[in-house]
Scaffold this motif. Structure first.
Motif, PDB file in Angstrom:
ATOM      1  N   SER A  15     -39.899  12.920  -7.860  1.00 37.18           N
ATOM      2  CA  SER A  15     -39.413  11.577  -8.167  1.00 37.18           C
ATOM      3  C   SER A  15     -38.702  11.623  -9.515  1.00 37.18           C
ATOM      4  N   ARG A  16     -37.924  10.614  -9.799  1.00 38.25           N
ATOM      5  CA  ARG A  16     -37.254  10.527 -11.093  1.00 38.25           C
ATOM      6  C   ARG A  16     -38.294  10.473 -12.217  1.00 38.25           C
ATOM      7  N   ASP A  17     -39.369   9.739 -12.000  1.00 34.70           N
ATOM      8  CA  ASP A  17     -40.391   9.625 -13.035  1.00 34.70           C
ATOM      9  C   ASP A  17     -41.006  10.983 -13.353  1.00 34.70           C
ATOM     10  N   GLN A  18     -41.276  11.802 -12.338  1.00 37.48           N
ATOM     11  CA  GLN A  18     -41.820  13.141 -12.567  1.00 37.48           C
ATOM     12  C   GLN A  18     -40.857  13.992 -13.386  1.00 37.48           C
ATOM     13  N   VAL A  19     -39.584  13.911 -13.053  1.00 34.34           N
ATOM     14  CA  VAL A  19     -38.573  14.679 -13.781  1.00 34.34           C
ATOM     15  C   VAL A  19     -38.526  14.255 -15.241  1.00 34.34           C
ATOM     16  N   LEU A  20     -38.522  12.948 -15.477  1.00 34.33           N
ATOM     17  CA  LEU A  20     -38.438  12.444 -16.850  1.00 34.33           C
ATOM     18  C   LEU A  20     -39.673  12.814 -17.659  1.00 34.33           C
ATOM     19  N   GLY A  45     -40.734  23.876 -11.013  1.00 30.50           N
ATOM     20  CA  GLY A  45     -40.752  24.776  -9.873  1.00 30.50           C
ATOM     21  C   GLY A  45     -39.645  24.532  -8.879  1.00 30.50           C
ATOM     22  N   VAL A  46     -38.477  24.070  -9.372  1.00 30.07           N
ATOM     23  CA  VAL A  46     -37.344  23.797  -8.488  1.00 30.07           C
ATOM     24  C   VAL A  46     -36.076  24.369  -9.115  1.00 30.07           C
ATOM     25  N   GLU A  47     -35.035  24.461  -8.315  1.00 31.80           N
ATOM     26  CA  GLU A  47     -33.740  24.869  -8.842  1.00 31.80           C
ATOM     27  C   GLU A  47     -33.161  23.753  -9.711  1.00 31.80           C
ATOM     28  N   ALA A  48     -32.482  24.151 -10.765  1.00 32.41           N
ATOM     29  CA  ALA A  48     -31.927  23.160 -11.688  1.00 32.41           C
ATOM     30  C   ALA A  48     -31.013  22.173 -10.977  1.00 32.41           C
ATOM     31  N   MET A  49     -30.247  22.658  -9.995  1.00 27.81           N
ATOM     32  CA  MET A  49     -29.300  21.779  -9.313  1.00 27.81           C
ATOM     33  C   MET A  49     -29.997  20.643  -8.583  1.00 27.81           C
ATOM     34  N   SER A  50     -31.241  20.867  -8.130  1.00 23.63           N
ATOM     35  CA  SER A  50     -31.938  19.811  -7.394  1.00 23.63           C
ATOM     36  C   SER A  50     -32.307  18.642  -8.300  1.00 23.63           C
ATOM     37  N   LEU A  51     -32.314  18.863  -9.618  1.00 21.46           N
ATOM     38  CA  LEU A  51     -32.634  17.776 -10.550  1.00 21.46           C
ATOM     39  C   LEU A  51     -31.574  16.683 -10.525  1.00 21.46           C
ATOM     40  N   ASN A  53     -30.440  15.245  -8.146  1.00 17.06           N
ATOM     41  CA  ASN A  53     -30.771  14.197  -7.180  1.00 17.06           C
ATOM     42  C   ASN A  53     -31.503  13.038  -7.857  1.00 17.06           C
ATOM     43  N   HIS A  54     -31.958  13.276  -9.086  1.00 17.30           N
ATOM     44  CA  HIS A  54     -32.772  12.271  -9.781  1.00 17.30           C
ATOM     45  C   HIS A  54     -32.149  11.794 -11.090  1.00 17.30           C
ATOM     46  N   VAL A  55     -31.357  12.640 -11.726  1.00 19.56           N
ATOM     47  CA  VAL A  55     -30.634  12.257 -12.943  1.00 19.56           C
ATOM     48  C   VAL A  55     -29.203  12.735 -12.803  1.00 19.56           C
ATOM     49  N   THR A  56     -28.279  11.971 -13.339  1.00 16.86           N
ATOM     50  CA  THR A  56     -26.868  12.331 -13.173  1.00 16.86           C
ATOM     51  C   THR A  56     -26.421  13.402 -14.152  1.00 16.86           C
ATOM     52  N   GLY A  57     -27.214  13.641 -15.192  1.00 23.03           N
ATOM     53  CA  GLY A  57     -26.851  14.634 -16.192  1.00 23.03           C
ATOM     54  C   GLY A  57     -27.744  14.508 -17.411  1.00 23.03           C
ATOM     55  N   LYS A  58     -27.397  15.240 -18.454  1.00 22.94           N
ATOM     56  CA  LYS A  58     -28.225  15.275 -19.656  1.00 22.94           C
ATOM     57  C   LYS A  58     -28.325  13.895 -20.315  1.00 22.94           C
ATOM     58  N   SER A  59     -27.234  13.144 -20.328  1.00 22.72           N
ATOM     59  CA  SER A  59     -27.264  11.822 -20.955  1.00 22.72           C
ATOM     60  C   SER A  59     -28.208  10.886 -20.205  1.00 22.72           C
ATOM     61  N   ASP A  63     -31.610   9.087 -21.578  1.00 21.85           N
ATOM     62  CA  ASP A  63     -31.848   7.640 -21.419  1.00 21.85           C
ATOM     63  C   ASP A  63     -33.245   7.393 -20.875  1.00 21.85           C
ATOM     64  N   GLY A  64     -33.598   8.139 -19.830  1.00 19.99           N
ATOM     65  CA  GLY A  64     -34.894   7.949 -19.203  1.00 19.99           C
ATOM     66  C   GLY A  64     -36.044   8.389 -20.081  1.00 19.99           C
ATOM     67  N   MET A  65     -35.853   9.467 -20.826  1.00 18.23           N
ATOM     68  CA  MET A  65     -36.896   9.952 -21.736  1.00 18.23           C
ATOM     69  C   MET A  65     -37.177   8.939 -22.840  1.00 18.23           C
ATOM     70  N   ILE A  66     -36.114   8.388 -23.416  1.00 18.99           N
ATOM     71  CA  ILE A  66     -36.282   7.387 -24.471  1.00 18.99           C
ATOM     72  C   ILE A  66     -36.940   6.134 -23.899  1.00 18.99           C
ATOM     73  N   ASP A  67     -36.615   5.805 -22.663  1.00 22.25           N
ATOM     74  CA  ASP A  67     -37.233   4.637 -22.028  1.00 22.25           C
ATOM     75  C   ASP A  67     -38.741   4.846 -21.895  1.00 22.25           C
ATOM     76  N   ILE A  68     -39.165   6.066 -21.615  1.00 21.93           N
ATOM     77  CA  ILE A  68     -40.595   6.355 -21.541  1.00 21.93           C
ATOM     78  C   ILE A  68     -41.251   6.152 -22.900  1.00 21.93           C
ATOM     79  N   VAL A  69     -40.600   6.612 -23.963  1.00 20.65           N
ATOM     80  CA  VAL A  69     -41.163   6.426 -25.304  1.00 20.65           C
ATOM     81  C   VAL A  69     -41.288   4.937 -25.619  1.00 20.65           C
ATOM     82  N   PHE A  70     -40.269   4.154 -25.324  1.00 15.61           N
ATOM     83  CA  PHE A  70     -40.343   2.707 -25.570  1.00 15.61           C
ATOM     84  C   PHE A  70     -41.464   2.064 -24.747  1.00 15.61           C
ATOM     85  N   SER A  71     -41.709   2.586 -23.556  1.00 12.12           N
ATOM     86  CA  SER A  71     -42.763   2.003 -22.715  1.00 12.12           C
ATOM     87  C   SER A  71     -44.144   2.218 -23.312  1.00 12.12           C
TER      88      SER A  71
END
Length: 223
Positions: A15-20, A45-51, A53-59, A63-71
């Motif tokens: 899931s996106r949350d797991q990735v973040l 445990g996955v190929e980098a390209m499969s990520l 599917n959950h995030v469009t890129g490093k930016s 965004d999602g990582m900072i959102d977790i910190v704010f939460s």
């Protein structure tokens, strides 16, 4: 006829949350410079390209990582804006202590997430509900966040990690000063830093209360 080998259990989809959250863990361990899509894929445990599917890129990942910190930061609540802002500031410092890589990124995102926006809106709403003018609300938000982030950055940059470690560092610095050359630095070290029970972290709430008291006077029109 040989029995068929049991099928390997299927890996549950990411899931996106797991990735973040995995990205946050990597950054907590090695700093933001240690984070890459390749290393994140390895950690999951996955190929980098499969990520992608959950995030469009490093930016988008940041965004999602900072959102977790704010939460993780307490939203203003309870009676009294001063206590609400005080608890929110303390909670923010604690979150930044856990995620030091985030200190310089908290206000850098041009596409903030829901937790980030919810946090900002709640802080502004608390101040406005307390009777702060729009202008004073902007001033209060700016000075409080500047203090929180600035203190967290300074704390993360200190050459010691605990009150116990501060003593030998201060002793070494004070011992290397030429006699009588820097009297005020010597006075601070010997009369404050090296006193039993000194903890630089205690300065945070002292400074925070000075700011909140000043904002209280401004809100009541006392100059």
């Amino acid at each position: 006829m040989p029995a068929a080998e049991p099928a390997s259990p299927r890996r549950p989809p990411l899931s996106r949350d797991q990735v973040l959250r995995a990205a946050v863990t990597l950054a907590d361990r090695g700093g933001i410079q240690a984070l890459s899509m390749r290393k994140l894929g390895e950690a999951l445990g996955v190929e980098a390209m499969s990520l992608y599917n959950h995030v469009t890129g490093k930016s988008d990942l940041l965004d999602g990582m900072i959102d977790i910190v704010f939460s993780e930061i307490d939203l203003p609540s309870g009676a009294g804006w001063k206590q609400a802002m005080r608890q929110r500031a303390i909670s923010a410092r604690q979150a930044l202590g856990r995620h030091r890589w985030a200190i310089g990124l908290m206000e850098s995102r041009s596409t903030p997430g829901a937790a980030t926006l919810r946090h900002h809106d709640a802080v502004l709403g608390c101040l406005r509900a307390a009777g702060f003018s729009l202008e004073l609300t902007a001033h209060a938000y700016s000075v409080l966040d500047s203090y929180i982030y600035g203190f967290a950055l300074q704390e993360a940059s200190l050459p010691f990690g605990s009150a116990q470690e501060a003593v030998p560092v201060a002793q070494e610095i004070a011992g290397g000063l030429p006699a009588g050359e820097y009297p005020h630095l010597t006075e601070l070290a010997m009369g404050h830093v090296l006193k039993p029970g000194y903890d630089y972290g205690n300065e945070f709430e002292i400074g925070l209360d000075l700011i909140l008291d000043s904002l209280d006077r401004a809100a009541r029109g006392l100059g």
